[in-house]
Design an enzyme around this catalytic site. Structure first.
Site, PDB file in Angstrom:
ATOM      1  N   TYR A   1       0.827  -1.209   0.000  1.00 27.33           N
ATOM      2  CA  TYR A   1       0.000   0.000   0.000  1.00 27.33           C
ATOM      3  C   TYR A   1       0.864   1.262   0.000  1.00 27.33           C
ATOM      4  CZ  TYR A   1      -3.763   3.221   1.049  1.00 27.33           C
ATOM      5  OH  TYR A   1      -4.658   4.247   0.975  1.00 27.33           O
TER       6      TYR A   1
ATOM      7  N   PHE B   1      -6.238  20.959 -23.909  1.00 31.18           N
ATOM      8  CA  PHE B   1      -6.995  19.791 -24.345  1.00 31.18           C
ATOM      9  C   PHE B   1      -8.366  19.850 -23.661  1.00 31.18           C
ATOM     10  CE2 PHE B   1      -8.278  15.297 -23.852  1.00 31.18           C
ATOM     11  CZ  PHE B   1      -8.477  15.051 -25.198  1.00 31.18           C
ATOM     12  N   ASP B   2      -9.362  19.108 -24.189  1.00 32.97           N
ATOM     13  CA  ASP B   2     -10.723  19.285 -23.662  1.00 32.97           C
ATOM     14  C   ASP B   2     -10.880  18.956 -22.182  1.00 32.97           C
ATOM     15  OD1 ASP B   2     -10.504  16.585 -24.235  1.00 32.97           O
ATOM     16  OD2 ASP B   2     -12.488  16.358 -25.092  1.00 32.97           O
TER      17      ASP B   2
ATOM     18  N   ASP C   1       2.096  20.127 -20.480  1.00 32.18           N
ATOM     19  CA  ASP C   1       1.182  18.990 -20.593  1.00 32.18           C
ATOM     20  C   ASP C   1       1.928  18.044 -21.526  1.00 32.18           C
ATOM     21  OD1 ASP C   1      -0.611  17.091 -21.408  1.00 32.18           O
ATOM     22  OD2 ASP C   1      -2.312  18.453 -21.572  1.00 32.18           O
TER      23      ASP C   1
ATOM     24  N   ALA D   1       1.857  14.857 -22.438  1.00 33.02           N
ATOM     25  CA  ALA D   1       1.295  13.574 -22.901  1.00 33.02           C
ATOM     26  C   ALA D   1       2.057  12.987 -24.090  1.00 33.02           C
ATOM     27  CB  ALA D   1      -0.181  13.755 -23.257  1.00 33.02           C
TER      28      ALA D   1
ATOM     29  N   LYS E   1      -0.415   7.924 -23.411  1.00 36.53           N
ATOM     30  CA  LYS E   1       0.091   8.247 -24.749  1.00 36.53           C
ATOM     31  C   LYS E   1       1.572   7.827 -24.791  1.00 36.53           C
ATOM     32  CE  LYS E   1      -3.610  11.071 -24.310  1.00 36.53           C
ATOM     33  NZ  LYS E   1      -4.449  11.060 -23.128  1.00 36.53           N
TER      34      LYS E   1
END
Ligand code: F0G
Length: 459
Positions: free
Chosen positions: A76, A128-129, A218, A220, A261
């Protein structure tokens, strides 16, 4: 630009495990589309022949990644897999604070959970959306500042993903105090998957430093962006994609990453930064929604696969094949007279449906109509980036998006050149009967991220 001495694109891998494709006949597809209310997200995947809906979470993992899964430590707290992952991300990005999350939008929700809020403005080259949605849900304004040539789909241009630095400086000068951070999306997914140059990253970074505003990437598609820099920015031609990626990260203060991605995994992501105070706030939010900060909504094995994927993605043979195969798809479509956003992006080719289906007005969703036509023709699934995704309703009045695009996103290491040849052939047929394609109307829709759930009907 990324051509080699050979015409055939040799996929730099061999295939050990295969999955059948979903063959359907035209009548079946007509019924499936009707039942899905002309929303491609509602079509069962086994009724899709070639799935170009997204390059997100759809990659084929390598044998090394499948092997790494077995090394996953499922403790954990403080799992060994976390430290493996943390080291990989630190070596790559140079950032000190690394928080795993289950996917990109979780990183967005956490970050804007404490930097967003009413009165705040978040400039980006283009959000991005989901990024836009997370900014707006926090009460802040998402401001897109792409370079003007990003909107000219016909000019080549090496780095149409760049941010408009003059516009950024103006915003920071006038509203600097309400800007908690600036975002550079690399590559720029919402505007054609176009890369951002190192020159632009450096300039944006300089401006942000001048106004003391942190810069976040960002990231990605950071590896694809790095390879474009190698191909198109002369002084980087002899550098490795890894060295270029490291330099990109070094100009920013942190990053949001959807590892679905360029992490080459089916699930995963991270939020990374240098500021320990922000990291503290992020961890507090993370524990509530994602989990303890050493696993962040993921299994230990996911962290292992992600570590391995983040290294493989920077392999030059892989990137050469990747960028060239998307470019090849773009060239094939153009040979059939299909207008695309030029040049092709890193992960996808974007068809300009406004031009291809000039007879369908924006309020009848030309790009979504084309998405449906492509599915009907041959079971190919793509996605709309247009008025269904970004159109707005203001007191009953419809405000269309600035673009009506259909995106053919290519999953990583999944399809071969002959699959791509097939897609090109199908487009050749569609091009000949484009005037017959009809528009659509919305029958039912929710106000946020409409495109995922909207019900449509032909008109
Ligand atoms: N940022 C960019 C640039 C993206 O393209 C995406 C996702 C995200 C953030 C969110 O990441 O899906 O892991 O939560 N893009 C996918 C697409 C969905 O199809 O382009 P996520």
């Amino acid at each position: 630009m990324s051509k080699s001495a050979w015409n055939t694109i040799i996929e730099p891998f061999k295939i050990k495990s295969v999955e059948p494709l979903g063959f359907t006949d035209p009548k079946e597809r007509e019924e499936i589309l009707r039942q899905a209310h002309y929303n491609i997200f509602k079509i069962p995947a086994d009724k899709v022949l070639i799935d170009l809906l997204t390059d997100s979470g759809t990659a084929a993992m390598s044998a090394e990644q499948w092997g790494a899964l077995m090394r996953g430590d499922e403790s954990y707290a403080g799992a060994r897999s976390f430290f493996v992952f943390e080291k990989t991300v630190r070596d790559l990005t140079g950032y000190r604070e690394i928080l795993p999350v289950h996917q990109g939008r979780a990183a967005e929700r956490i970050l804007f959970g404490f930097v967003g809020g009413k009165g705040k403005v978040i400039p980006a080259n283009t959000h991005f959306d989901t990024t836009r949605a997370n900014v707006e849900v926090s009460g802040a304004e998402a401001l897109d500042l792409p370079v003007p040539e990003a909107w000219n789909f016909h000019t080549g241009g090496s780095f149409k993903g760049d941010m408009d630095c003059e516009a950024l400086e103006k915003v920071l000068k006038s509203k600097g105090k309400s800007v908690p951070l600036v975002i550079l999306t690399i590559t720029n997914n919402s505007l054609g998957g176009q890369p951002v140059s190192m020159k632009n990253i450096k300039e944006v970074s300089r401006i942000c430093k001048k106004y003391r505003v942190p810069l976040f990437l960002d990231a990605a598609r950071f590896a694809e962006n790095a390879y474009f820099i190698k191909l198109r920015e002369q002084c980087y031609a002899s550098k490795t994609p890894r060295a270029i990626a490291q330099e990109m990260f070094s100009h920013a203060d942190g990053c949001l990453m959807s590892a679905k991605k360029d992490g080459l995994v089916n699930m995963g992501g991270f939020l990374a930064m240098n500021d320990p105070h922000w990291a503290q706030k992020a961890r507090e939010i993370e524990i509530i929604g994602e989990g303890f900060p050493t696993y962040g909504g993921l299994a230990g094995r996911d962290l292992e696969a992600m570590s391995q994927g983040l290294q493989e993605v920077l392999d030059e043979e892989y990137l050469k094949y990747r960028i060239r195969s998307v470019e090849y798809l773009g060239e094939g479509l153009q040979e059939h007279g299909v207008p695309i956003v030029e040049p092709p992006g890193g992960h996808a080719v974007y068809v300009n449906a406004k031009e291809f289906l000039g007879h369908i007005p924006p309020e009848r969703f030309p790009a979504q109509a084309l998405v449906c036509a492509l599915y009907l023709e041959a079971g190919i699934r793509t996605v709309e980036i247009g008025s269904l995704m970004f159109g707005k309703r203001n007191n009953g009045k419809f405000i269309p998006a600035k673009m009506e695009l259909l995106r053919l996103a290519v999953p990583r290491r999944v399809y071969t050149q002959s699959h791509i040849d097939f897609v090109i052939e199908v487009f050749g047929r569609l091009a000949k009967k484009r005037e017959k394609i009809q528009g659509l109307k919305i029958v039912e829709a929710s106000p946020i991220l409409t495109h995922f759930t909207a019900k449509l009907a032909p008109v």
